[in-house]
Design a protein around this motif. Structure first.
Motif, PDB file in Angstrom:
ATOM      1  N   LYS A  76      20.262  37.230 118.164  1.00 49.18           N
ATOM      2  CA  LYS A  76      21.123  37.174 116.981  1.00 49.18           C
ATOM      3  C   LYS A  76      22.487  36.563 117.299  1.00 49.18           C
ATOM      4  CE  LYS A  76      18.467  40.730 114.683  1.00 49.18           C
ATOM      5  NZ  LYS A  76      17.567  41.175 115.759  1.00 49.18           N
ATOM      6  N   PHE A  94       4.914  33.081 115.208  1.00 48.58           N
ATOM      7  CA  PHE A  94       4.064  33.928 116.064  1.00 48.58           C
ATOM      8  C   PHE A  94       2.656  33.368 116.203  1.00 48.58           C
ATOM      9  CE2 PHE A  94       6.524  37.336 117.773  1.00 48.58           C
ATOM     10  CZ  PHE A  94       7.705  37.195 117.072  1.00 48.58           C
ATOM     11  N   ILE A 129      16.056  54.922 120.819  1.00 50.73           N
ATOM     12  CA  ILE A 129      15.550  54.434 119.533  1.00 50.73           C
ATOM     13  C   ILE A 129      14.464  53.403 119.849  1.00 50.73           C
ATOM     14  CG2 ILE A 129      16.135  53.207 117.395  1.00 50.73           C
ATOM     15  CD1 ILE A 129      17.554  55.886 117.600  1.00 50.73           C
ATOM     16  N   ALA A 131      12.253  50.259 119.857  1.00 47.54           N
ATOM     17  CA  ALA A 131      12.430  48.914 119.310  1.00 47.54           C
ATOM     18  C   ALA A 131      11.635  47.964 120.194  1.00 47.54           C
ATOM     19  CB  ALA A 131      13.906  48.526 119.298  1.00 47.54           C
ATOM     20  N   VAL A 132      10.777  47.161 119.631  1.00 43.75           N
ATOM     21  CA  VAL A 132       9.903  46.323 120.460  1.00 43.75           C
ATOM     22  C   VAL A 132      10.120  44.836 120.240  1.00 43.75           C
ATOM     23  CG1 VAL A 132       7.953  46.453 118.848  1.00 43.75           C
ATOM     24  CG2 VAL A 132       7.522  46.030 121.264  1.00 43.75           C
ATOM     25  N   GLY A 133      10.496  44.431 119.039  1.00 44.10           N
ATOM     26  CA  GLY A 133      10.681  43.008 118.771  1.00 44.10           C
ATOM     27  C   GLY A 133       9.421  42.208 119.041  1.00 44.10           C
ATOM     28  N   GLY A 134       9.574  41.030 119.654  1.00 48.95           N
ATOM     29  CA  GLY A 134       8.437  40.129 119.844  1.00 48.95           C
ATOM     30  C   GLY A 134       7.797  40.184 121.220  1.00 48.95           C
ATOM     31  N   ASP A 137       3.925  40.421 121.649  1.00 52.71           N
ATOM     32  CA  ASP A 137       3.222  39.212 121.222  1.00 52.71           C
ATOM     33  C   ASP A 137       3.370  38.120 122.278  1.00 52.71           C
ATOM     34  OD1 ASP A 137       2.722  39.982 118.215  1.00 52.71           O
ATOM     35  OD2 ASP A 137       4.812  40.416 118.587  1.00 52.71           O
TER      36      ASP A 137
ATOM     37  N   PHE B  27      16.433  38.281 109.442  1.00 53.81           N
ATOM     38  CA  PHE B  27      16.356  38.560 110.878  1.00 53.81           C
ATOM     39  C   PHE B  27      17.795  38.849 111.260  1.00 53.81           C
ATOM     40  CE2 PHE B  27      16.363  37.435 115.363  1.00 53.81           C
ATOM     41  CZ  PHE B  27      15.157  37.947 115.806  1.00 53.81           C
ATOM     42  N   GLY B  28      18.131  40.151 111.399  1.00 53.78           N
ATOM     43  CA  GLY B  28      19.545  40.484 111.414  1.00 53.78           C
ATOM     44  C   GLY B  28      20.118  40.066 110.076  1.00 53.78           C
ATOM     45  N   ASN B  53      12.400  43.291 109.247  1.00 50.17           N
ATOM     46  CA  ASN B  53      12.342  43.201 110.715  1.00 50.17           C
ATOM     47  C   ASN B  53      13.293  44.165 111.396  1.00 50.17           C
ATOM     48  OD1 ASN B  53      11.290  41.871 113.143  1.00 50.17           O
ATOM     49  ND2 ASN B  53      13.419  41.279 113.425  1.00 50.17           N
ATOM     50  N   ASN B  54      14.468  44.357 110.809  1.00 53.26           N
ATOM     51  CA  ASN B  54      15.488  45.214 111.408  1.00 53.26           C
ATOM     52  C   ASN B  54      15.842  46.343 110.450  1.00 53.26           C
ATOM     53  OD1 ASN B  54      16.368  42.092 112.273  1.00 53.26           O
ATOM     54  ND2 ASN B  54      16.125  43.538 113.934  1.00 53.26           N
ATOM     55  N   SER B  77      10.255  45.984 113.345  1.00 54.65           N
ATOM     56  CA  SER B  77       9.977  45.726 114.764  1.00 54.65           C
ATOM     57  C   SER B  77      11.146  46.093 115.660  1.00 54.65           C
ATOM     58  CB  SER B  77       9.592  44.253 114.996  1.00 54.65           C
ATOM     59  OG  SER B  77      10.730  43.451 115.265  1.00 54.65           O
ATOM     60  N   TYR B  78      12.349  46.050 115.115  1.00 54.68           N
ATOM     61  CA  TYR B  78      13.517  46.209 115.989  1.00 54.68           C
ATOM     62  C   TYR B  78      14.664  46.870 115.239  1.00 54.68           C
ATOM     63  CZ  TYR B  78      15.997  45.152 120.301  1.00 54.68           C
ATOM     64  OH  TYR B  78      16.643  45.263 121.506  1.00 54.68           O
ATOM     65  N   PRO B  79      14.634  48.216 115.139  1.00 55.93           N
ATOM     66  CA  PRO B  79      15.685  48.903 114.365  1.00 55.93           C
ATOM     67  C   PRO B  79      16.991  49.090 115.119  1.00 55.93           C
ATOM     68  CG  PRO B  79      14.112  50.495 115.200  1.00 55.93           C
ATOM     69  CD  PRO B  79      13.611  49.139 115.633  1.00 55.93           C
ATOM     70  N   LYS B  80      17.059  48.523 116.335  1.00 54.15           N
ATOM     71  CA  LYS B  80      18.211  48.784 117.205  1.00 54.15           C
ATOM     72  C   LYS B  80      18.989  47.492 117.386  1.00 54.15           C
ATOM     73  CE  LYS B  80      17.002  49.565 121.502  1.00 54.15           C
ATOM     74  NZ  LYS B  80      16.414  50.207 122.681  1.00 54.15           N
ATOM     75  N   THR B  81      19.984  47.235 116.565  1.00 58.11           N
ATOM     76  CA  THR B  81      20.761  46.010 116.731  1.00 58.11           C
ATOM     77  C   THR B  81      22.216  46.367 116.977  1.00 58.11           C
ATOM     78  OG1 THR B  81      20.820  45.923 114.328  1.00 58.11           O
ATOM     79  CG2 THR B  81      19.346  44.401 115.399  1.00 58.11           C
ATOM     80  N   PHE B  87      20.937  53.711 111.037  1.00 61.72           N
ATOM     81  CA  PHE B  87      19.547  54.048 111.342  1.00 61.72           C
ATOM     82  C   PHE B  87      19.434  55.033 112.507  1.00 61.72           C
ATOM     83  CE2 PHE B  87      15.659  53.749 113.696  1.00 61.72           C
ATOM     84  CZ  PHE B  87      14.735  54.045 112.715  1.00 61.72           C
ATOM     85  N   LEU B 100       6.948  51.595 113.886  1.00 66.59           N
ATOM     86  CA  LEU B 100       7.363  50.481 114.736  1.00 66.59           C
ATOM     87  C   LEU B 100       6.193  49.526 114.930  1.00 66.59           C
ATOM     88  CD1 LEU B 100       9.892  49.604 116.435  1.00 66.59           C
ATOM     89  CD2 LEU B 100       8.634  50.501 118.401  1.00 66.59           C
ATOM     90  N   GLN B 103       6.732  42.409 116.441  1.00 59.32           N
ATOM     91  CA  GLN B 103       7.233  41.451 115.461  1.00 59.32           C
ATOM     92  C   GLN B 103       6.160  40.490 114.933  1.00 59.32           C
ATOM     93  OE1 GLN B 103      10.892  38.306 115.359  1.00 59.32           O
ATOM     94  NE2 GLN B 103      11.042  39.984 116.763  1.00 59.32           N
TER      95      GLN B 103
END
Lengths: 215, 239
Positions: A76, A94, A129, A131-134, A137, B27-28, B53-54, B77-81, B87, B100, B103
């Motif tokens: 980001k 993806f 917390i 959190a996995v993101g991509g 994949d 995304f964010g 996504n967040n 997929s990513y709640p931690k930003t 959150f 969870l 992505q």
């Protein structure tokens, strides 16, 4: 007595990774140290950098004041797009990842096992917390999964282990590990040391690694 | 005559009901339809399930929707930003349910929801805690996890330009989940920076075909989340 800084610096590690990426490759870079790799792609090579939020052709960071917050990377952070870049939506992005179209992904890690299992998304702590993101994949779909990380944790605990204690990101997915001490290939025979940093010897490396090493 | 243009975000979200499942693009902050989210907070619908996504940053946009206790469950997929406080607090206090999802699996579940594919097998998450209790199948010697599609009652999406038919184009990496969410919701509400005449968007470059969009509302100068966060703003606005 332990020295604080031994082996390669983060930038030297990133340069070693960049040197192993051939001309014409499509590469996804993870968040953190992996982002440094983009700075060291040799000038005679054309490498296209993918970011999973929808861009092929990530360029250098924008100048201060030139940031566009609709043009960001997976971390980001504002980026730029090179000439010839293209944007796409998440399912296409993806499909590139899962469909085996990308040549390399460079990821950070908490732990790598001697069979190439990767743990890089959760410490499993209840206060964490999730959190996995991509990551899950990327490790399944990209042809070569390179890990770039510190060889041990800050308190000296080995991160290259016989079996990961943290929750896995993928099973038998890592192909090569770059740390400040060595470059190590994951092979069917086990972990094979490919190169050691100039001031590192076999005994030091074995001492800082829980997994078995082949030299 | 087909005219999907709605005058204000308030009117565009007026019929969102308690208990609705809503996809929110972004995304964010890139691609997050902040004005539609704020209109939804004003509207008051609660017990929502959010697919995004967040999980928002600061105290505006998606984070504000959560902070105002409108959301019972979030699929992301990513709640931690960076700057996400809302959150983590709700989650640690057991006040929100989290599903969870990796992505790419999230993206494909949404795409399938819009494409009439009820489920699919993916290699992603095999051998990890996220495949727990899911069906695993070996296909050509490799293991795959069965994942189901995702659909929604509404999608709130941010695009760049739209016309009265609902054709959309996006801006840079703010495209992200927008196009697939438009496909997967019964009612897609798109906020666009600019509404243009039919034909102004070259048919060759339309990204979201108009059939996937039900409402288009113009927000000419959308707010920027990072600016609001740097100003410590909180929605609903307080002095």
């Amino acid at each position: 007595m332990d020295r604080i800084n031994i082996g390669w610096s983060k930038d030297e590690m990133a340069k070693l990774v960049a040197n192993d990426i051939p001309d014409g490759s499509y590469v996804n870079l993870g968040i953190g140290i992996p982002e440094l790799v983009a700075n060291y792609i040799p000038e005679d090579r054309e490498v296209i950098i993918h970011t999973e939020n929808g861009l092929l052709g990530v360029g250098p960071a924008p100048a201060h004041g030139e940031e566009d917050f609709d043009l960001i990377n997976a971390g980001k952070k504002p980026i730029t797009a090179i000439k010839g870049a293209c944007f796409f939506h998440h399912a296409d992005s993806f499909a590139m990842i899962r469909g085996g179209h990308l040549d390399f992904t460079i990821l950070g890690a908490y732990q790598v096992s001697q069979s190439g299992d990767l743990a890089n998304w959760s410490t499993g702590s209840p206060s964490d917390i999730p959190a996995v993101g991509g990551a899950m994949d990327l490790v399944q779909g990209v042809k070569n999964v390179f890990v770039i990380m510190s060889h041990t944790t800050k308190d000296g605990t080995p991160k290259i282990v016989k079996k990961c204690s943290y929750p896995l990101t993928g099973v038998k997915v890592v192909s090569r590990i770059y740390t400040e001490l060595a470059i190590i290939d994951v092979t069917p025979q086990g972990l094979k040391v490919r190169l050691m940093a100039p001031d590192i010897d076999e005994a030091t490396l074995i001492n800082k690694t829980e997994a078995d090493l082949l030299f | 005559m087909i005219n999907k243009i709605i005058e204000t975000p308030k009117e565009a979200v007026a019929d969102i009901f308690d208990g609705a499942t809503i996809m929110i693009s972004g995304f964010g902050e890139a691609g997050s339809p902040i004005e539609l989210i704020h209109a939804l907070i004003d509207q008051g619908a609660k017990d929502l399930t959010i697919i995004s996504n967040n999980a928002g940053s600061g105290h505006v946009g998606l984070a504000a929707l959560l902070e105002n206790k409108r959301v019972k469950k979030i699929i992301c997929s990513y709640p931690k930003t960076a700057f996400s406080e809302v959150f983590p607090n709700l989650y640690c206090n057991g006040e929100i349910e989290l599903e969870l999802v990796p992505q790419g699996t999230l993206a494909e579940r949404i795409r399938c929801g819009g494409a009439g594919i009820p489920a699919f097998y993916t290699p992603t998450s095999v051998g990890t805690p996220l495949a727990k209790d899911k069906e695993i199948r070996e296909i050509n010697g490799k293991l795959y996890v069965l994942e189901y599609d995702l659909k929604a009652d509404f999608a709130l999406v941010k695009a760049y330009k739209g016309d009265r038919y609902g054709n959309l184009i996006y801006y840079k990496t703010a495209r992200n989940f927008g196009p697939i969410m438009c496909m997967a919701a019964k009612t897609t509400i798109a906020q666009v920076n600019k509404i243009v005449e039919l034909g102004d968007i070259d048919p060759e470059i339309v990204v979201t075909p108009n059939i996937f969009v039900q409402r288009v509302v113009e927000v000419a100068n959308p707010l920027h989340e990072h600016v609001l966060i740097s100003q410590n703003k909180k929605y609903p606005w307080t002095e």
